[in-house]
Every structure is written in structure tokens, then in C-alpha cells.
Design an enzyme around this catalytic site. Sequence first.
Site, short mmCIF file in Angstrom:
data_model
loop_
_atom_site.label_atom_id
_atom_site.label_comp_id
_atom_site.label_asym_id
_atom_site.label_seq_id
_atom_site.Cartn_x
_atom_site.Cartn_y
_atom_site.Cartn_z
N GLY A 79 1.13 -1.02 0.02
CA GLY A 79 0.19 -0.06 -0.16
C GLY A 79 0.79 1.32 0.10
N GLU A 134 0.63 -1.39 -4.86
CA GLU A 134 -0.46 -0.68 -4.75
C GLU A 134 -1.73 -0.90 -5.54
OE1 GLU A 134 -3.09 2.15 -3.77
OE2 GLU A 134 -1.17 2.48 -2.83
N ASN A 138 -3.11 -6.63 -5.76
CA ASN A 138 -3.63 -6.89 -4.44
C ASN A 138 -2.87 -7.77 -3.69
OD1 ASN A 138 -5.29 -7.33 -2.43
ND2 ASN A 138 -7.19 -7.65 -3.57
N SER A 139 -2.19 -6.93 -2.84
CA SER A 139 -1.17 -7.74 -1.66
C SER A 139 -1.86 -8.69 -0.80
CB SER A 139 -0.18 -6.50 -1.12
OG SER A 139 -1.27 -6.07 -0.21
N LEU A 167 2.26 1.26 6.10
CA LEU A 167 2.37 2.57 6.38
C LEU A 167 0.96 3.51 6.35
CD1 LEU A 167 5.30 2.04 6.62
CD2 LEU A 167 5.66 4.43 5.84
N ASP A 202 -5.59 1.57 5.24
CA ASP A 202 -6.77 1.72 5.41
C ASP A 202 -7.58 1.37 6.71
OD1 ASP A 202 -9.46 2.16 5.19
OD2 ASP A 202 -9.56 1.77 3.13
N THR A 224 6.18 9.65 4.17
CA THR A 224 4.76 9.78 3.24
C THR A 224 4.15 10.82 3.66
OG1 THR A 224 3.57 8.83 5.21
CG2 THR A 224 4.89 7.15 3.98
N GLU A 225 2.99 11.07 2.61
CA GLU A 225 2.17 12.10 2.46
C GLU A 225 1.25 11.99 3.70
OE1 GLU A 225 -1.12 12.21 -0.51
OE2 GLU A 225 -0.29 13.79 -1.45
#
Length: 251
Positions: free
Chosen positions: A72, A95, A128-129, A148, A151, A226-227
Amino acid sequence: MLEEGNSKISKSTHLPRKRFYRARAHSNPLSDSHFPVPISPSHVDYSVHFPQLFSSSDEGGDSKKIEFADVGCGFGGLLISLSTLFPETLMIGMEIRDKVTEYVKERILALRVANPGQYQNVSVVRTNSMKYIPNYFGKGQLSKMFFLFPDPHFKEKNHRRRVISTHLLDEYAYVLGIGGIIYTITDVEELGDWMKDCLEGHPMFEAITEAELEADPVVKLLSSATEEGQKVARNGGQTFQAVYRRIAPSL
């Protein structure tokens, strides 16, 4: 090579602009998605991900393998930081959102052009991990996995969609070598407790000591690279980390 005149590329930084690659923040990992998946780790084409390091004949060979997986990965901030911190280590972001994956691909390509010889060890794949981790990595292949700001899937009926669970930790333990580390962080306290409880209760993971956390340069990146982490910091929010080591099962 990226064209400067492309409206999706910033003329000042020569990097892709995020506003052209925005996607929904949430995605259902249990739904069927349509993208190619290698039938086994030996079928992962490394020449596609690391073209300067591998030729097409390296597919499925005994050459160097991916060691870090950012599950992700979002817009790739952690990957970019790790790429220069560990220049000899192959790493990949995973991702599920197509536009976000495309952004990371373009970002890496732009950085390679702007910095010859750098960022050749990093790549991204749309997948899709939660379903396909074993298709990409063999037993004990990885030394680090990152989760990180995943969801949170707040509703109890959606907890089965969470990327950290007892069942999924079995798979992560399989692809992590002994001594490999799982890094998790979130700004949602309930999810932080959930991830910590799952890891604490799993027989193949043990908590990293405070002294080790202080000495690990990667830990500092969890909240800054990260953002999502930068947004939490700007808003004065709190984060909750759980960092665990893969251990051998007790006999």
C-alpha cells in the site's frame, strides 16, 4: 524520456504532478480486480522493474531478488527515501489503485532521468497484496515489509479487509526471512492497537526493543517520508507504531 511540455509534469521539478493522479482513498481489497499477476515468484520479470540491472533473460534466475516490500505504498514517498538509503537493495511498492500506481511509476522514471545511476533499485506494481503476496515473493525472500497508514476499515464488518490480520501474518511470516522486520504505523489508535495485538499474538513475531528502534534509521522515516505522515504532523496528530521481528517458531 518524460517530456517537459507534458501538462502532467512540473516544469520546475520535472516530476509528475499529484493532482493528475488522485484516486479514491479507499479500495475494497476483497473485490476482483483485473491486472496481470505472475503465477509464481520465479515468473516476476525483474527486467521490467529494474531495467538497468536486469535483462529479460534474468527472469526466474538465481540473481539478486527484491528484499523490501512497501504494501500500500501510496505516492511512493517511503520508497524514494529508502532507495538512496539502501542503494544496493531491491525494493518494490505494491499499490491497488491504478492512478496512484501510475504516478509512482512516472515519479521513479523522472528521478532516474534527473539522477543518473540512482533510483534503479526501486519499482512499483499494481496488485492486491492481500491476495497475491505469495505470487511475488518466495519463502524467506524479504527482509523488510512496510504497512504505513493502511486503510482503517472502521466498521466491524469490514475488519476482514484490514491488511494486518492473524491470517495474513501467516503469509507475511512465510515471505519474511528470520530476522526480517515488519513496520506498521497509523494515526488511528484503535487500528494501532489492532495491528499490535495481531503481531503480539502471533508465534512468529516478537517486538523490537526500544534501543533497536532508536538505532534503526528506517523508523524515523515511518512518520516523515509519506504524504499521510506529513499530513498528520502538520495537524499535530499522534501516531501509533508497531515494529516486529520475524523469529523462528519455538519447538
